[in-house]
Write an enzyme that holds these catalytic residues in place. Sequence first.
Site, PDB file in Angstrom:
ATOM      1  N   HIS A  82      -4.809  -6.372  -7.574  1.00  0.00           N
ATOM      2  CA  HIS A  82      -6.026  -5.238  -8.013  1.00  0.00           C
ATOM      3  C   HIS A  82      -6.987  -6.294  -8.665  1.00  0.00           C
ATOM      4  CE1 HIS A  82      -3.612  -1.401  -8.355  1.00  0.00           C
ATOM      5  NE2 HIS A  82      -3.612  -2.124  -7.171  1.00  0.00           N
ATOM      6  N   GLU A  84      -8.457  -6.265 -11.553  1.00  0.00           N
ATOM      7  CA  GLU A  84      -8.243  -6.579 -13.025  1.00  0.00           C
ATOM      8  C   GLU A  84      -7.189  -8.058 -13.119  1.00  0.00           C
ATOM      9  OE1 GLU A  84      -8.083  -3.804 -11.611  1.00  0.00           O
ATOM     10  OE2 GLU A  84      -7.746  -2.133 -13.208  1.00  0.00           O
ATOM     11  N   CYS A 108      -4.752   0.726 -13.554  1.00  0.00           N
ATOM     12  CA  CYS A 108      -3.170   1.169 -13.131  1.00  0.00           C
ATOM     13  C   CYS A 108      -2.143   0.603 -14.312  1.00  0.00           C
ATOM     14  CB  CYS A 108      -2.861   0.872 -11.904  1.00  0.00           C
ATOM     15  SG  CYS A 108      -2.176  -0.792 -11.517  1.00  0.00           S
ATOM     16  N   CYS A 111      -1.623  -3.215 -14.107  1.00  0.00           N
ATOM     17  CA  CYS A 111      -2.854  -4.174 -14.558  1.00  0.00           C
ATOM     18  C   CYS A 111      -2.728  -3.720 -16.170  1.00  0.00           C
ATOM     19  CB  CYS A 111      -4.133  -3.502 -13.949  1.00  0.00           C
ATOM     20  SG  CYS A 111      -4.319  -4.206 -12.309  1.00  0.00           S
TER      21      CYS A 111
HETATM   22  N1  LIG Z   1      -7.945  -0.242 -11.373  1.00  0.00           N
HETATM   23  C1  LIG Z   1      -7.634  -0.360 -10.010  1.00  0.00           C
HETATM   24  C2  LIG Z   1      -7.352   0.583  -9.026  1.00  0.00           C
HETATM   25  C3  LIG Z   1      -7.209   0.247  -7.915  1.00  0.00           C
HETATM   26  N2  LIG Z   1      -7.418  -1.012  -7.240  1.00  0.00           N
HETATM   27  C4  LIG Z   1      -7.201  -1.057  -5.990  1.00  0.00           C
HETATM   28  C5  LIG Z   1      -6.181  -1.127  -5.132  1.00  0.00           C
HETATM   29  C6  LIG Z   1      -6.744  -0.679  -3.996  1.00  0.00           C
HETATM   30  O1  LIG Z   1      -7.080  -1.762  -3.103  1.00  0.00           O
HETATM   31  C7  LIG Z   1      -7.897   0.152  -4.307  1.00  0.00           C
HETATM   32  C8  LIG Z   1      -7.548   1.677  -4.177  1.00  0.00           C
HETATM   33  O2  LIG Z   1      -7.173   2.242  -3.143  1.00  0.00           O
HETATM   34  P1  LIG Z   1      -7.462   3.759  -2.770  1.00  0.00           P
HETATM   35  O3  LIG Z   1      -6.043   4.287  -3.227  1.00  0.00           O
HETATM   36  O4  LIG Z   1      -8.386   4.343  -3.728  1.00  0.00           O
HETATM   37  O5  LIG Z   1      -7.563   3.700  -1.233  1.00  0.00           O
HETATM   38  O6  LIG Z   1      -8.309  -0.213  -5.334  1.00  0.00           O
HETATM   39  C9  LIG Z   1      -8.054  -1.795  -8.230  1.00  0.00           C
HETATM   40  O7  LIG Z   1      -8.260  -3.112  -8.025  1.00  0.00           O
HETATM   41  N3  LIG Z   1      -7.814  -1.731  -9.592  1.00  0.00           N
HETATM   42 ZN   LIG Z   2      -4.077  -2.539 -11.175  1.00  0.00          ZN
END
Ligand SMILES: Nc1ccn([C@H]2C[C@H](O)[C@@H](COP(=O)(O)O)O2)c(=O)n1
Ligand SMILES: [Zn+2]
Length: 164
Positions: A82, A84, A108, A111
């Site tokens: 992710h 973060e 999430c 993170c």
């Molecule tokens: N706070 C976050 C939440 C999610 N991510 C990333 C992880 C995946 O690459 C994407 C989420 O995918 P989706 O379920 O929307 O197709 O975003 C993050 O970097 N930071």
């Molecule tokens: Zn995360």
Amino acid sequence: MDKKGQKRQGYLSWDEYFMGVAMLSGMRSKDPHSQVGACIVSEDNKILSMGYNGFPKGCSDDEFPWGREGDPLDTKYLYVTHSELNAILNYRGGSLEGAKLYVSLFPCNECAKAIIQAGIRTIVYDCDKYADTPSVIASKKMLDAAGVRYYKYNRTDREITIKV
Ligand SMILES: Nc1ccn([C@H]2C[C@H](O)[C@@H](COP(=O)(O)O)O2)c(=O)n1
Ligand SMILES: [Zn+2]
């Protein structure tokens, strides 16, 4: 009144600046569904680190899966780092104690653990589209317990155009 000799008006606020940098960083992401960017800033408004969601070093963007459904081993979720966490891991300068995190999507639970343990004290987020998921509910539970402050970025609708 003559504005000569006075500072320019209409400059970016700190929040616009750092959220803009976080969003720009997210534009590096190869994720076809959600591009997330993060920018970590010191207490005195110096940029310390940036990150975006992507696969770890050595895990090819062209070979690992970007899908969202099906066998978990064939989706991105088990492999992607992710934004973060990448921003925290990209920092080479020592402690992030007291830092602020600007991120385009609410962190999430995984993170959140890293954010708390790194000593980050404030989160400014833009989107919270997964607010109803156990992951984000657990994230907020932990951030609240640890006293990490978070607030939603106040969109100003300013358009920032960069020609490159
Ligand atoms: N706070 C976050 C939440 C999610 N991510 C990333 C992880 C995946 O690459 C994407 C989420 O995918 P989706 O379920 O929307 O197709 O975003 C993050 O970097 N930071
Ligand atoms: Zn995360």
